[in-house]
Design an enzyme around this catalytic site. Sequence first.
Site, PDB file in Angstrom:
ATOM      1  N   GLU A  40      51.603 -64.787 -38.135  1.00  0.00           N
ATOM      2  CA  GLU A  40      52.850 -64.990 -37.381  1.00  0.00           C
ATOM      3  C   GLU A  40      53.928 -64.004 -37.820  1.00  0.00           C
ATOM      4  OE1 GLU A  40      52.894 -66.711 -34.810  1.00  0.00           O
ATOM      5  OE2 GLU A  40      51.029 -67.783 -35.131  1.00  0.00           O
ATOM      6  N   ASP A  42      45.440 -63.808 -28.435  1.00  0.00           N
ATOM      7  CA  ASP A  42      46.164 -62.538 -28.288  1.00  0.00           C
ATOM      8  C   ASP A  42      45.284 -61.506 -27.597  1.00  0.00           C
ATOM      9  OD1 ASP A  42      48.079 -63.740 -29.832  1.00  0.00           O
ATOM     10  OD2 ASP A  42      47.419 -62.805 -31.707  1.00  0.00           O
ATOM     11  N   GLY A  81      56.523 -78.962 -11.221  1.00  0.00           N
ATOM     12  CA  GLY A  81      57.518 -79.684 -12.020  1.00  0.00           C
ATOM     13  C   GLY A  81      58.947 -79.223 -11.836  1.00  0.00           C
ATOM     14  N   THR A  82      59.198 -78.380 -10.814  1.00  0.00           N
ATOM     15  CA  THR A  82      60.561 -77.885 -10.654  1.00  0.00           C
ATOM     16  C   THR A  82      61.382 -78.762  -9.716  1.00  0.00           C
ATOM     17  OG1 THR A  82      59.599 -76.344  -9.097  1.00  0.00           O
ATOM     18  CG2 THR A  82      60.239 -75.471 -11.221  1.00  0.00           C
ATOM     19  N   GLY A 132      57.436 -73.190  -5.280  1.00  0.00           N
ATOM     20  CA  GLY A 132      57.890 -73.038  -6.662  1.00  0.00           C
ATOM     21  C   GLY A 132      56.870 -73.562  -7.643  1.00  0.00           C
ATOM     22  N   HIS A 180      53.473 -60.752 -36.056  1.00  0.00           N
ATOM     23  CA  HIS A 180      54.056 -60.723 -34.703  1.00  0.00           C
ATOM     24  C   HIS A 180      55.559 -60.506 -34.770  1.00  0.00           C
ATOM     25  CE1 HIS A 180      50.674 -61.792 -32.289  1.00  0.00           C
ATOM     26  NE2 HIS A 180      50.418 -62.905 -32.960  1.00  0.00           N
ATOM     27  N   LYS A 237      60.260 -80.175  -6.515  1.00  0.00           N
ATOM     28  CA  LYS A 237      60.036 -80.064  -5.073  1.00  0.00           C
ATOM     29  C   LYS A 237      59.897 -81.436  -4.423  1.00  0.00           C
ATOM     30  CE  LYS A 237      56.432 -77.399  -5.749  1.00  0.00           C
ATOM     31  NZ  LYS A 237      56.482 -77.193  -7.207  1.00  0.00           N
ATOM     32  N   THR A 238      59.089 -82.272  -5.038  1.00  0.00           N
ATOM     33  CA  THR A 238      58.910 -83.619  -4.500  1.00  0.00           C
ATOM     34  C   THR A 238      60.235 -84.372  -4.529  1.00  0.00           C
ATOM     35  OG1 THR A 238      56.780 -83.524  -5.597  1.00  0.00           O
ATOM     36  CG2 THR A 238      57.397 -85.624  -4.635  1.00  0.00           C
TER      37      THR A 238
HETATM   38  P1  ADP Z   1      57.124 -80.802  -8.241  1.00  0.00           P
HETATM   39  O1  ADP Z   1      56.949 -81.578  -7.004  1.00  0.00           O
HETATM   40  O2  ADP Z   1      57.927 -79.559  -8.059  1.00  0.00           O
HETATM   41  O3  ADP Z   1      55.861 -80.526  -8.984  1.00  0.00           O
HETATM   42  P2  ADP Z   1      58.568 -83.105  -9.081  1.00  0.00           P
HETATM   43  O4  ADP Z   1      59.595 -83.127  -8.006  1.00  0.00           O
HETATM   44  O5  ADP Z   1      57.455 -84.054  -8.945  1.00  0.00           O
HETATM   45  O6  ADP Z   1      57.990 -81.646  -9.259  1.00  0.00           O
HETATM   46  O7  ADP Z   1      59.302 -83.296 -10.463  1.00  0.00           O
HETATM   47  C1  ADP Z   1      58.806 -84.106 -11.466  1.00  0.00           C
HETATM   48  C2  ADP Z   1      59.905 -84.782 -12.216  1.00  0.00           C
HETATM   49  O8  ADP Z   1      60.691 -83.837 -12.916  1.00  0.00           O
HETATM   50  C3  ADP Z   1      60.889 -85.492 -11.331  1.00  0.00           C
HETATM   51  O9  ADP Z   1      60.458 -86.787 -11.057  1.00  0.00           O
HETATM   52  C4  ADP Z   1      62.152 -85.488 -12.150  1.00  0.00           C
HETATM   53  O10 ADP Z   1      62.175 -86.549 -13.061  1.00  0.00           O
HETATM   54  C5  ADP Z   1      62.053 -84.207 -12.921  1.00  0.00           C
HETATM   55  N1  ADP Z   1      62.830 -83.136 -12.273  1.00  0.00           N
HETATM   56  C6  ADP Z   1      62.320 -81.982 -11.789  1.00  0.00           C
HETATM   57  N2  ADP Z   1      63.302 -81.204 -11.296  1.00  0.00           N
HETATM   58  C7  ADP Z   1      64.441 -81.874 -11.432  1.00  0.00           C
HETATM   59  C8  ADP Z   1      65.800 -81.599 -11.104  1.00  0.00           C
HETATM   60  N3  ADP Z   1      66.161 -80.467 -10.522  1.00  0.00           N
HETATM   61  N4  ADP Z   1      66.732 -82.526 -11.395  1.00  0.00           N
HETATM   62  C9  ADP Z   1      66.372 -83.673 -11.991  1.00  0.00           C
HETATM   63  N5  ADP Z   1      65.121 -83.998 -12.329  1.00  0.00           N
HETATM   64  C10 ADP Z   1      64.150 -83.120 -12.074  1.00  0.00           C
END
Ligand code: ADP
Length: 697
Positions: A463, A538, A241-242, A238, A466, A244-245
């Site tokens: 703007e 653009d 920042g979604t 994915g 657009h 995964k970690t």
């Molecule tokens: P990735 O590993 O996908 O790049 P992270 O797991 O490191 O992203 O996410 C970074 C931060 O974003 C997390 O520490 C958390 O604070 C926030 N975050 C991301 N997704 C969620 C979620 N589904 N629910 C709550 N917090 C989230």
Amino acid sequence: MSTPKNQKPKKGFKFNAYILYGVLLLVLLVFLFVPENKGKKIDWSQAKVMLQKQHVDKMVLHNDRFANIFLKKGAKDDNSYKGKIKKSQSLMATETPDFSFEFEKDFLNLELQKLQKEMQKGQSSYELPIIFDSSTSMFGGFMGTLLMMGIIFFIISLVMRRMGGGAGGGAGGPNIFNIGRSKAQLFDQDKKVKVTFKDVAGLEEAKTEVMEVVDFLQNPKKYTNLGGKIPKGVLLVGPPGTGKTLLAKAVAGEAAVPFFSLSGSDFVEMFVGVGASRVRDLFKQAKEKAPCIIFIDEIDAVGRARGKNLAQGGNDERENTLNQLLSEMDGFGTDSGIILMAATNRPDVLDSALLRPGRFDRQIGVDRPDIKGREHIFKVHLKPLKKLSKDVDSKKLAAQTPGFAGAEIANVCNEAALIAARGNKEKVEMEDFQNAIDRVIGGLEKKNKIISPEEKKIVAYHEAGHAVAGWYLEHADPLLKVSIVPRGLAALGYAQYLPKEQYLYRTEQLQDSMCMTLGGRAAEQIFFKKISTGAQNDLERITKLSYNMIIMYGMNSKVGQVSFNDPTGEYGYHRPYSEKTAELIDNEVRAMIDEAYQRTIDLLTDKKSEVEAVAKELLEKEIIFKDDIERLIGKREYDEVEVIEEVEAEEVSVVEELAVAENEVEVEKEIEPIAENSESDESSETSTEENTEDTED
Ligand code: ADP
């Protein structure tokens, strides 16, 4: 980061390089301060008498500094020496001098010459028994060598330590032998993972999938009894920042098993063989701790497809590391209790051997959250904010942040608190959240950025161009808001859209989006009869789009139904088409863009008064919303659904405008999502990097 070994120190003696240095230093000091081999202290006049009496067996002159006198055996019984000579001799020295005296070189030379002559008067062949010794002491040479060796050893170990652990934050102390050790961080009973599934909002499907992993670890028998095999690897795929970690951590937290966490780049080192050795070490440690989870973030750093493009030259070290990883994954049985989790935002570049069943058998998509997901994530991240105003509504916030990933939402909440604190407010208000959202999209508001009224006018018309172009184009995305507040490093204004969620785009849709993107420049041309650099961003996008339309999607009748897309880099640096085709493609791109530009000019010339009205409103208010435009130029014909209330739309598209060429914060979601994975290796790489920057901004 430190090695797991260090986190769980064994009681008792533990080898530590500092101890080694300590011992070395001590030895050197001992040698330095060991008393030199000297006899009883006398002065030259007394020594002279001894020489005159011919009692001296030999007199050794050390380094023009001091002299040792050894008496003849028979002479020692002389009365004048009684009580002055030590009887017991040192065990260390084979020969101890009886007397010593210090001298001044020139003085002693003269004195000795005089004495020699004097003695020779009586005994012509007499030679004074004098020996010269230039070494400082019996340890002098030895000590010098030792000191040199010590210093060299110290420097080498310092350099090795830097290279071994510097980048990763010091791998397991200053031991030079640690370079091949895994840099994984271990969370176990001592250092617990406190994240649970409750902390992960949204991502329901992904959570259900990984919950099974937790079950595998807790009740492996349930599955193996029926003959099933527990998966060895789970790949979380994915955008950045979604979460995964976060999800992997939650798995470890829920399963209550040790969790090794590291990044793919932790394997990479400039020394040959280090990566492979780190992989071996990681799995060795994991086997000791099984059942456990190994989490490798950004696995594409090691897992990239091997040697596909020979023209680019293979990276042997990385390939060795990957080979080792593959063989380790084959090496552990499905019942060993180790589950490997990995995360990547680029599954397309991963080596196919890594993805085959038996290695990463499962792939779990972790996508950007939808509106409900965002609402949940907001709720999670609003909790730690202590004083919230009552008007803060996570539902509204979710509606205003289409396309945001979890990390960006976390960032918005934090920014809002900081903005409120900066305004010395008692509580964090909705207004602070709004500012925080704008800031996350466009960067910091530059209140005192000096923009001449003339420039401001250009930005406003650009703007407005657009916004109005999109308003009257059937397939353009619905507008959310337009802003001409300067933000970030270079952005002077932006328009934000709500694209529908769709995976296939028809030619007309792409053409409309092209016209909308050209609306800014067209408005400048129409109103000022001059164009500016503001359209650079653009133009860049439409150039990319039109090339993609022709060489990837086969959307040009002259070039035909061909696609030269090459995600696996098979063509290498060679173009799979002739010079003639290249020329044709270039010409067709130009023709396509020219046509779109003319269409936009025609449209905006027709709607000149509308553009003017919107631009004037913008100059007055700086930020205007869809409602304002509706009020000014009437409802949009093509908005079948009330998008803002409906907000089921997933993605946001922000067209950043009037940005000075470099340092651009491109927040716009690529118009062609299918292209993301199918672009050629290099170009998709840069686009991912850009996206990462956006989210981190
Ligand atoms: P990735 O590993 O996908 O790049 P992270 O797991 O490191 O992203 O996410 C970074 C931060 O974003 C997390 O520490 C958390 O604070 C926030 N975050 C991301 N997704 C969620 C979620 N589904 N629910 C709550 N917090 C989230």
